[in-house]
Design an enzyme around this catalytic site. Sequence first.
Site, PDB file in Angstrom:
ATOM      1  N   LYS A   1      31.646  27.121 -15.521  1.00 27.12           N
ATOM      2  CA  LYS A   1      31.685  26.271 -14.345  1.00 27.12           C
ATOM      3  C   LYS A   1      30.645  26.740 -13.318  1.00 27.12           C
ATOM      4  CE  LYS A   1      36.736  25.582 -14.573  1.00 27.12           C
ATOM      5  NZ  LYS A   1      36.797  24.120 -14.636  1.00 27.12           N
TER       6      LYS A   1
ATOM      7  N   ASP B   1      40.123  30.451 -14.987  1.00 26.48           N
ATOM      8  CA  ASP B   1      39.302  29.586 -15.832  1.00 26.48           C
ATOM      9  C   ASP B   1      37.858  29.589 -15.344  1.00 26.48           C
ATOM     10  OD1 ASP B   1      38.342  27.754 -17.618  1.00 26.48           O
ATOM     11  OD2 ASP B   1      39.129  26.006 -16.544  1.00 26.48           O
TER      12      ASP B   1
ATOM     13  N   ASP C   1      44.854  28.023 -12.061  1.00 28.05           N
ATOM     14  CA  ASP C   1      44.845  27.116 -13.207  1.00 28.05           C
ATOM     15  C   ASP C   1      46.043  27.364 -14.115  1.00 28.05           C
ATOM     16  OD1 ASP C   1      43.616  24.931 -14.352  1.00 28.05           O
ATOM     17  OD2 ASP C   1      42.357  26.092 -15.696  1.00 28.05           O
TER      18      ASP C   1
ATOM     19  N   ARG D   1      44.197  22.061 -22.781  1.00 29.54           N
ATOM     20  CA  ARG D   1      44.787  21.280 -23.869  1.00 29.54           C
ATOM     21  C   ARG D   1      44.862  22.088 -25.160  1.00 29.54           C
ATOM     22  NH1 ARG D   1      40.129  16.906 -23.150  1.00 29.54           N
ATOM     23  NH2 ARG D   1      40.597  17.611 -21.034  1.00 29.54           N
TER      24      ARG D   1
ATOM     25  N   GLU E   1      39.979  23.754 -22.023  1.00 31.73           N
ATOM     26  CA  GLU E   1      40.772  24.798 -22.684  1.00 31.73           C
ATOM     27  C   GLU E   1      42.276  24.640 -22.507  1.00 31.73           C
ATOM     28  OE1 GLU E   1      41.508  25.559 -18.803  1.00 31.73           O
ATOM     29  OE2 GLU E   1      39.539  25.131 -19.622  1.00 31.73           O
TER      30      GLU E   1
END
Length: 519
Positions: free
Chosen positions: A296, A289, A307, A370, A368
């Site tokens: 990020k 991620d 992740d 969810r 992302e």
Amino acid sequence: MRRHLFALILATASVPALAQNGQAGSGVEPSTVANSQVRPIAFATRANDDGVLVILMRDANLPQSALGNSAEASVKAAISAAKFEGKDGSKLVLRGIGRHARIDLVGVGNDGDAADRMRRAGGRVAQDLRDEAHPVSIVGAANSDEANAVALGYSLGQYRFDRYKTVGKSTPPTQSATIVVSDTKGAEAAWKSRGSALADGVTLTRDLSTEPANVIYPESFVARVREAFAGVPGVKIEVLDEAAMRRLGMGSLAGVGQGSRRPPRLMLVEYRGGNGAPVALVGKGITFDSGGISIKPNSGMWEMKSDMAGAASTMGAVLSLAKSRANVNVMAVAALAENMPGGNAQRPGDVVRTYSGKTIEIMNTDAEGRLVLADANEYVIANHKPAALVNIATLTGAVGNALGGDYAGLFSRDPALAAQITAAGKTTGEEVWQLPLNPNHTKTMKSDIADIKNSADGGRPGASLGAAFIGFFVDEATPWAHLDIAGVNWADSSDDVTPKGASGWGVRILDEFVRNWKR
């Protein structure tokens, strides 16, 4: 009538080679490079006469027949001199007594659940003796249940991930760890029927979560899990590729992965060992991620290789249940994607449509997890009619801020389901703390142009908002719970049964929950 369902059942394949800069073919094959062998577990009615002797102490009194007469007198003198009381977590190491290389007195105390204390003690012993060359005997288990708790703790505590080390790599000891117990047949039977399978499930989850993202990505995750389940009876595997997802209208899951050259997958592993509808365990599987367009910061981004720990935990739990021939029907689901900021990546402001036709306005591409769970949940509910559905995901940093590393966040609309998960956590030591769901959480994410937004301005309360979003894609008739494990999936330091690194959190609680699920 439901439209025709397209499913791609992928052929079993070996795990791709370790990639360099995203390219395969470096010459290091993860399918042939394995972690070092660890000590096998054995049971016996008496300890070895030499090697390392571990004595589990509930107080200052030695267990009966732990030592010969001459050695016993010396150990008792040492206990008295050190004022060792056997308190939980305490330790006294003795050398030069009898033929033993060392004698470790390990306190387990008398308060609380005995199995939990024995499991944690077994984990601490394994880590203390990580590089000890001699055979190990562990005395102090009162019965086969306690012996199995020690065995499980030892197995979990001795885990190591060293397959890529080449410089200064030491060969760990492989002589057995022998747990002393009077009922060896009962202990061995229980270990073979359940304990070893549970340890295998945790090991699979830790391995998947620790592997770098150039080794584990959606396709190779599928291949690695196929290998783990090869030959296990009662298992059926279904995999959807990106083309199948697009045909089915799964724009939420496919959208997360479209910025990467590594295409997404939806993997379903079903084990049928009982009757009735399956319990579905649906995990977030973001194999890396970056945050996507909402990228990020670099600091700590390397941890985003794990992740996908939620998806890994579902696979480990079902591997444990299937290998132990549990009398249950259960399904592990991995919603797999790599979230990258490529030229084809989705953007804040985009709108995507889920499997059921609901629409989502993308406000933050770093929210992302969810999104992939939304499509996975809808697909599983529509096509497999689960008796209950439990999501597990490294979903929000907010849950770690709230609960630290001691609890996972639990969210549920179903009090009975929440109670059963909470009880499973207390039994296994993977504890949860229930956090609130409120209708206002969903209202906060109302979109002006779509059905819902994937995040809200300000992002607070973050963990509850994430759970509410996921619950929006689960019908009210389906018993549903969500576990946010972002604070517990990675251990920054060793602790009892968890060495530093990927914890494998979720395998034990899900295994226990499914075995005892009642409606």
